[in-house]
Design a protein around this motif. Structure first.
Motif, mmCIF file in Angstrom:
data_model
loop_
_atom_site.group_PDB
_atom_site.id
_atom_site.type_symbol
_atom_site.label_atom_id
_atom_site.label_comp_id
_atom_site.label_asym_id
_atom_site.label_seq_id
_atom_site.Cartn_x
_atom_site.Cartn_y
_atom_site.Cartn_z
ATOM 1 N N LEU A 59 -8.435 7.031 -5.643
ATOM 2 C CA LEU A 59 -7.763 5.750 -5.827
ATOM 3 C C LEU A 59 -6.862 5.457 -4.627
ATOM 4 C CD1 LEU A 59 -7.091 3.300 -7.555
ATOM 5 C CD2 LEU A 59 -5.341 4.667 -8.711
ATOM 6 N N GLY A 60 -6.114 6.473 -4.197
ATOM 7 C CA GLY A 60 -5.253 6.298 -3.030
ATOM 8 C C GLY A 60 -6.055 5.989 -1.780
ATOM 9 N N HIS A 61 -7.189 6.668 -1.631
ATOM 10 C CA HIS A 61 -8.034 6.422 -0.463
ATOM 11 C C HIS A 61 -8.552 4.984 -0.471
ATOM 12 C CE1 HIS A 61 -10.737 7.510 2.819
ATOM 13 N NE2 HIS A 61 -11.709 6.900 2.168
ATOM 14 N N ALA A 62 -8.991 4.519 -1.654
ATOM 15 C CA ALA A 62 -9.513 3.159 -1.759
ATOM 16 C C ALA A 62 -8.429 2.130 -1.446
ATOM 17 C CB ALA A 62 -10.081 2.932 -3.161
ATOM 18 N N ILE A 63 -7.205 2.383 -1.925
ATOM 19 C CA ILE A 63 -6.104 1.444 -1.695
ATOM 20 C C ILE A 63 -5.759 1.351 -0.212
ATOM 21 C CG2 ILE A 63 -3.624 1.076 -2.086
ATOM 22 C CD1 ILE A 63 -4.014 2.265 -4.875
ATOM 23 N N SER A 64 -5.797 2.488 0.469
ATOM 24 C CA SER A 64 -5.267 2.551 1.830
ATOM 25 C C SER A 64 -6.291 2.243 2.917
ATOM 26 C CB SER A 64 -4.678 3.936 2.087
ATOM 27 O OG SER A 64 -5.670 4.941 2.002
ATOM 28 N N ILE A 115 1.529 6.715 3.955
ATOM 29 C CA ILE A 115 0.170 6.563 3.429
ATOM 30 C C ILE A 115 -0.680 7.769 3.788
ATOM 31 C CG2 ILE A 115 -1.944 5.189 3.603
ATOM 32 C CD1 ILE A 115 -0.097 2.734 4.070
ATOM 33 N N ARG A 116 -0.648 8.162 5.063
ATOM 34 C CA ARG A 116 -1.464 9.299 5.500
ATOM 35 C C ARG A 116 -1.011 10.592 4.845
ATOM 36 N NH1 ARG A 116 -0.743 6.918 10.586
ATOM 37 N NH2 ARG A 116 0.744 8.547 11.130
ATOM 38 N N VAL A 163 0.837 -1.198 0.000
ATOM 39 C CA VAL A 163 0.000 0.000 0.000
ATOM 40 C C VAL A 163 0.874 1.251 0.000
ATOM 41 C CG1 VAL A 163 -1.665 1.338 1.342
ATOM 42 C CG2 VAL A 163 -1.955 -1.126 1.095
ATOM 43 N N ALA A 164 1.934 1.243 0.826
ATOM 44 C CA ALA A 164 2.834 2.403 0.862
ATOM 45 C C ALA A 164 3.488 2.623 -0.498
ATOM 46 C CB ALA A 164 3.898 2.211 1.939
ATOM 47 N N PHE A 165 3.896 1.517 -1.158
ATOM 48 C CA PHE A 165 4.509 1.631 -2.486
ATOM 49 C C PHE A 165 3.506 2.203 -3.492
ATOM 50 C CE2 PHE A 165 5.156 -0.311 -6.698
ATOM 51 C CZ PHE A 165 6.406 0.230 -7.003
ATOM 52 N N ALA A 166 2.262 1.708 -3.423
ATOM 53 C CA ALA A 166 1.230 2.202 -4.335
ATOM 54 C C ALA A 166 0.952 3.684 -4.097
ATOM 55 C CB ALA A 166 -0.046 1.383 -4.172
ATOM 56 N N MET A 167 0.971 4.101 -2.845
ATOM 57 C CA MET A 167 0.709 5.501 -2.531
ATOM 58 C C MET A 167 1.825 6.395 -3.058
ATOM 59 S SD MET A 167 -2.224 5.497 -1.121
ATOM 60 C CE MET A 167 -2.298 7.176 -0.540
#
Length: 718
Positions: free
Chosen positions: A265-270, A203-204, A33-37
């Protein structure tokens, strides 16, 4: 008498906490998740580079535009060639700006000195020791029902253990030491694992960055809008300037839509990982304070949160009378203690019925309590003393933090405001609660401030018949009020639609404004029809309202004729004079308040308007309409003594506009705020106090079974 010293909370920790184990899959998921963010901003930068490449490609591929063309046509061809470059350049600037702009600096939260509160600092250190988290270097205090821990200097503290803890003093005022310890254990539970702590921070931070750049507007946006509205240029040359700028505005809008998509998208991932991190932090709270205490603390947080909302509403109301509470945490605690059983049951039921949704960053309370109870943790800290005992002088600290909140966070000048102690505020709020009870006792559920007429006294003794008439028509009138509110909502939307049409907008869906057509004439006809419906409804409501008016006139006339106390009479007369003036203007003020809805819709859709200069003229006309009503109201109230303020200055003195106004639109919004949040509530309070006199007079005459709250004269003198 015992000479035994009270037990220190530092000696109440028994046993140790086993670290909450996280699976390899969880750690891999958090890393993914961190990588995706981090990848999302990279996608954003790639989009910027793509726009730049398209601009360069256009300049090279179409460099021959305008060859063999002369005169004005050549100028047009040149404009057509340069327009994509101008649009692309402006778009790139606006897209790059979020990468380098820093967030607006927020006022610093109140910082606590370790030398002033050694017990609290040591208590926090003990919790960190048991949880396995770094000890914060700073403790700050605020007035929220919350606590938080984070990197003290943001990214500068990312690779170290430099933490700051923020404690909301209402938590301390309303919780036991055990409950507060559990809340702090939860916050430090986020930092018990170094890698997870840093990945979650990434992430945040990315989520917050996207939210800020999507919704934040600054001077650049205003300048582009102003340039796009230029009209003081010749026609052809003007088009050559305005068209690229309009296209640039559209490009900026597209860019922000891209950001908006990436943000969601970031919100959904995290979200999923964020909820798991909350469950992990909850486990530390359960292990320290106990699983059963976790459930009780969750309930306490809900009730304190509701108490905080009521307390802030209290502060907003008292501010209109140039008063503020000097101790907000004490007011929150008092409001929470005085919550009715119905309110407690309602909020707990709402919490129990709330379900965790996939887009939630935090699990629902019911899910968190269920998970905590599954741990069956007895806890290692069971000290039940008030959390306030952790402070050397809790009351003084609360007063200092409250003052800091008003002056530094809300930027209120306390030179023009008096601070009332907790006892004075509680007494004042009890008075406020009293007038609301009086309104309910007199009107049942049928009070509507816009339906009240100026009261003229008559000692006719006809209140028995008037009261009977009100009771007979009460149920029917309640249904009529519901219908009235629907018609008024319809009228509001029609006014907004008409103002949009007048401002030059094309209303393609007139039905959403309850209009039959998108023309000015059609809007006027629709408003006239609604007005006829309202007039018809007014006639149907006159029976109940006539009985109400006669009951008020007769009972108040009787009360005054029998009153011998001169001070009470003066208070009564001030209330009556103020009621007559406000009753004559409240309905008009609320109708004027509709204008702010029109203004908000017009300004919110400014980018879709074909003529910026004309739009601004129309918007300024609405502002002028509000300003005229404000000044007329202020003039009318300048000769009327305020019934509640000390020394009874003119009522116009409560019509306080902020010292700093951003622009004329902000000024209009603040004027409407005074109508709806100052004058109308003041009118309602006056009516409540007058109803108290009515109920008192009726009780003396044994009219019906009404039980007045004996605060009529006292309320008037408050």
């Amino acid at each position: 008498m015992s000479d035994t010293a009270p037990a220190s909370p530092l000696d109440q920790f028994t046993g140790r906490i086993e670290p909450t184990k996280v699976s390899l899959l969880y750690q891999l998921g958090l890393g993914f998740v961190a990588f995706a963010m981090v990848l999302l901003p990279v996608v954003y930068v790639a989009f910027i580079l793509g726009v730049g490449w398209l601009v360069l490609w256009h300049l090279e591929a179409h460099s021959g535009m305008g060859e063999n063309i002369e005169g004005r046509a050549a100028l047009i061809a040149l404009g057509a060639y340069l327009a994509p470059a101008v649009v692309g350049g402006i778009l790139i600037l606006f897209l790059l700006k979020p990468l380098f702009s820093s967030p607006e600096k927020k006022p610093q939260v109140f910082k606590l000195a370790k030398a002033d509160e050694p017990l609290l600092f040591e208590f926090v250190a003990r919790i960190c020791q048991h949880v396995g988290a770094p000890v914060p270097r700073e403790i700050r205090l605020d007035t929220q029902v919350n606590a938080s821990a984070g990197f003290r200097r943001g990214w500068l503290s990312f690779f170290g253990s430099d933490l700051v803890l923020v404690i909301g003093l209402p938590l301390v005022a309303g919780m036991t030491t055990r409950q507060l310890a559990g809340v702090l254990a939860h916050e430090f539970g986020h930092f018990s694992q170094g890698a997870g702590m840093r990945l979650s921070y990434i992430i945040r931070s990315v989520n917050l960055w996207f939210a800020r750049v999507v919704f934040e507007r600054d001077q650049w946006d205003q300048t582009l809008a102003d340039w796009s509205s230029m009209e003081d240029v010749p026609s052809i040359e003007g088009l050559l300037v305005k068209i690229p700028l309009k296209l640039a505005q559209g490009g900026v809008w597209v860019g922000r839509r891209v950001l908006w998509c990436l943000m969601h998208l970031g919100h959904a991932i995290s979200c999923f990982m964020s909820r798991q991190m909350e469950f992990d932090a909850d486990s530390y709270e359960a292990k320290l304070a106990g699983s059963e205490e976790f459930a009780r603390t969750a309930e306490r947080l809900r009730h304190l949160g509701l108490g905080h909302a009521i307390a802030m509403h209290d502060a907003e109301e008292t501010y209109q009378s140039k008063e503020l509470p000097e101790d907000l945490p004490a007011l929150v605690s008092w409001r929470e203690k005085n919550l009715t059983a119905d309110k407690r049951v309602a909020i707990d039921k709402l919490s129990a019925e709330n379900k965790t949704q996939w887009w939630d960053t935090h699990p629902a309370d019911a899910d968190r309590v269920k998970a905590a109870l599954a741990w069956r943790a007895p806890g290692i800290f069971h000290h039940e003393a008030p959390a306030a005992e952790l402070f050397a002088n809790f009351n003084a600290t609360c007063r200092a933090v409250t003052r800091h909140f008003f002056e530094q966070i809300l930027e209120i000048s306390l030179e023009k405001v008096s601070l009332r102690d907790a006892e004075g505020v509680e007494e004042g709020r009890q008075v406020a609660d009293t007038y609301k009870q009086n309104l309910t006792a007199f009107y049942d559920k049928n009070f509507h401030p816009l339906r009240i007429k100026p009261i003229e006294l008559e000692d006719s003794g006809a209140w028995r018949e008037a009261r009977a008439q009100m009771q007979a028509l009460s149920k029917t009138y309640g249904h009529q009020l519901e219908h009235l509110e629907r018609q008024q909502d319809r009228q509001l939307k029609q006014i907004v639609g008409r103002d949009l049409i007048t401002a030059g907008f094309v209303v393609s869906e007139p039905g959403q404004f309850f209009l039959t057509s998108g023309s000015k004439n059609g809007a006027d006809l629709a408003l006239q029809q609604t007005q006829r419906e309202l007039q018809k409804l007014h006639g149907m409501m006159s029976g109940y309202e006539g009985g109400c008016a006669r009951r008020l006139s007769a009972a108040l006339g009787a009360w005054r004729s029998r009153q011998a106390d001169e001070a009470a009479l003066q208070n009564f007369d001030r209330l009556l004079v103020a009621q007559r003036v406000l009753a004559g203007m409240v309905s008009g003020l609320m109708l004027t308040s509709c204008t702010i809805h029109s203004l908000q819709v017009i300004l919110g859709n400014a980018q879709h308007h074909p003529d910026g200069a004309e739009l601004k003229r129309q918007a300024l006309a609405l502002v002028q309409r509000i300003d005229t009503a404000y000044n007329e109201c202020k003039l009318a109230l300048s000769a009327i003594p305020h019934p509640y303020l000390p020394d009874h200055p003119p009522m116009s003195e409560v019509m306080i506009l902020p010292d700093k106004l951003e622009n004329e639109w902000d000024g209009a919004a603040q004027q409407i705020r005074i109508f709806t949040e100052v004058l109308v509530p003041l009118f309602i309070r006056i009516m409540g106090d007058l109803c108290g006199f009515v109920l008192e007079a009726e009780k003396e005459e044994n009219v019906g079974t009404a039980s007045p709250v004996p605060a009529g004269a006292g309320a008037a003198a408050a």
